[in-house]
Design an enzyme around this catalytic site. Structure first.
Site, PDB file in Angstrom:
ATOM      1  N   ASP A  45      -3.909   8.100   4.675  1.00  0.00           N
ATOM      2  CA  ASP A  45      -4.960   8.781   3.906  1.00  0.00           C
ATOM      3  C   ASP A  45      -5.783   9.719   4.790  1.00  0.00           C
ATOM      4  OD1 ASP A  45      -4.322   7.713   1.455  1.00  0.00           O
ATOM      5  OD2 ASP A  45      -5.730   6.036   1.604  1.00  0.00           O
ATOM      6  N   ASP A  66      -7.216   3.793   6.624  1.00  0.00           N
ATOM      7  CA  ASP A  66      -5.805   4.013   6.289  1.00  0.00           C
ATOM      8  C   ASP A  66      -5.331   5.298   6.967  1.00  0.00           C
ATOM      9  OD1 ASP A  66      -3.659   3.218   3.840  1.00  0.00           O
ATOM     10  OD2 ASP A  66      -3.530   5.247   4.661  1.00  0.00           O
ATOM     11  N   THR A 111       1.707  -9.088  -0.726  1.00  0.00           N
ATOM     12  CA  THR A 111       2.404  -9.931   0.257  1.00  0.00           C
ATOM     13  C   THR A 111       2.242  -9.393   1.680  1.00  0.00           C
ATOM     14  OG1 THR A 111       4.411  -8.609   0.072  1.00  0.00           O
ATOM     15  CG2 THR A 111       4.204 -10.470  -1.442  1.00  0.00           C
ATOM     16  N   ARG A 128       3.782  -0.796   2.250  1.00  0.00           N
ATOM     17  CA  ARG A 128       3.386  -2.185   2.360  1.00  0.00           C
ATOM     18  C   ARG A 128       2.981  -2.718   0.992  1.00  0.00           C
ATOM     19  NH1 ARG A 128      -1.234  -4.206   6.431  1.00  0.00           N
ATOM     20  NH2 ARG A 128      -2.448  -2.647   5.338  1.00  0.00           N
TER      21      ARG A 128
HETATM   22  N1  URA Z   1      -2.212   0.734   8.126  1.00  0.00           N
HETATM   23  C1  URA Z   1      -3.271   1.581   8.233  1.00  0.00           C
HETATM   24  O1  URA Z   1      -3.155   2.752   7.901  1.00  0.00           O
HETATM   25  N2  URA Z   1      -4.423   1.101   8.719  1.00  0.00           N
HETATM   26  C2  URA Z   1      -4.590  -0.162   9.105  1.00  0.00           C
HETATM   27  O2  URA Z   1      -5.682  -0.520   9.555  1.00  0.00           O
HETATM   28  C3  URA Z   1      -3.486  -1.043   8.979  1.00  0.00           C
HETATM   29  C4  URA Z   1      -2.306  -0.565   8.483  1.00  0.00           C
END
Ligand code: URA
Length: 220
Positions: free
Chosen positions: A213, A210, A113, A109
């Site tokens: 992560d 995340d 943007t 991502r």
């Molecule tokens: N991707 C993630 O890993 N966590 C989120 O909260 C949104 C997108």
């Protein structure tokens, strides 16, 4: 926010709630996080595969002949994990659907943007009879919906029927579900939780942070 789709299924079960609490907790370490996620993955996959095509088969038990139902071997089943977090579902998905093709989709991502950027698209040829092609897209977080939409669009451009596409996530945002289901009304969305909202950075709240992560222990 009102969620506008008949095709959303949010699983509701004590085992899922208990394990979601472990996953959401910022103090849960990587090993415990993955174990809790595995427990939920089975439930998500059972629900996601409910409508896959079956055919009758005659089987002889040690006592008599009987008619059973098995997956249609003329159908093509595609498991499509969105890298990298989607890989966490992939091993169990392959365990349950060992005859499926795995199509890896590499996307990250753009943090400004929030749009998906493709870097990998490893696919096997899709069968000619598109009515018999079923795609299970895997991504633990359905957040903005942008990567989901890009992935679905890509399969539809190859002739896959919208109603044969299932998007499986652990946690979804109302905004993501709305965006995907308004564009693709017939795609089924299976999730373990519909959370409150997205924040300004596109993270799901309360969410789990995340996912990549947390799964791969790359938190700073
Ligand atoms: N991707 C993630 O890993 N966590 C989120 O909260 C949104 C997108």
């Amino acid at each position: 926010m009102e969620v506008l789709t008949k095709n959303l299924k949010v699983l509701n079960h004590p085992i899922i709630s208990h394990n979601l609490a472990i996953i959401r907790d910022k103090n849960t370490d990587c090993e415990k996080f993955k174990n809790a996620l595995k427990r939920i993955t089975y439930a998500l996959l059972y629900e996601s595969t409910l409508d896959l095509p079956m055919v009758k088969k005659t089987v002889e038990t040690p006592l008599m002949e009987t008619t059973c139902e098995v997956f249609d071997e003329n159908a093509q089943f595609i498991i499509a994990p969105i890298l990298r977090a989607g890989m966490i579902f992939c091993e169990i998905a392959q365990e349950l659907l060992p005859f499926a093709n795995v199509h890896h989709i590499g996307m990250y991502r753009d943090e400004e943007t929030l749009e998906p950027v493709w870097y990998y698209d490893k696919r096997k040829e899709i069968k000619e009879d598109k009515n018999k092609v079923f795609v299970l897209i895997l991504d633990p977080m359905l957040a903005t919906g942008n990567s989901a939409i890009d992935t679905i669009k890509n399969f539809i451009s190859k002739g896959v029927k919208e109603e044969n596409i299932i998007f499986m996530s652990l946690i979804s945002s109302p905004e993501g579900v709305k965006k995907v289901s308004e564009k693709y009304r017939d795609v089924k969305i299976i999730t373990a939780s519909l959370d409150e909202r997205l924040n300004s950075k596109g993270y799901i709240m309360p969410g789990l942070g995340d996912a990549g992560d947390r799964i791969y222990n790359t938190l700073d």
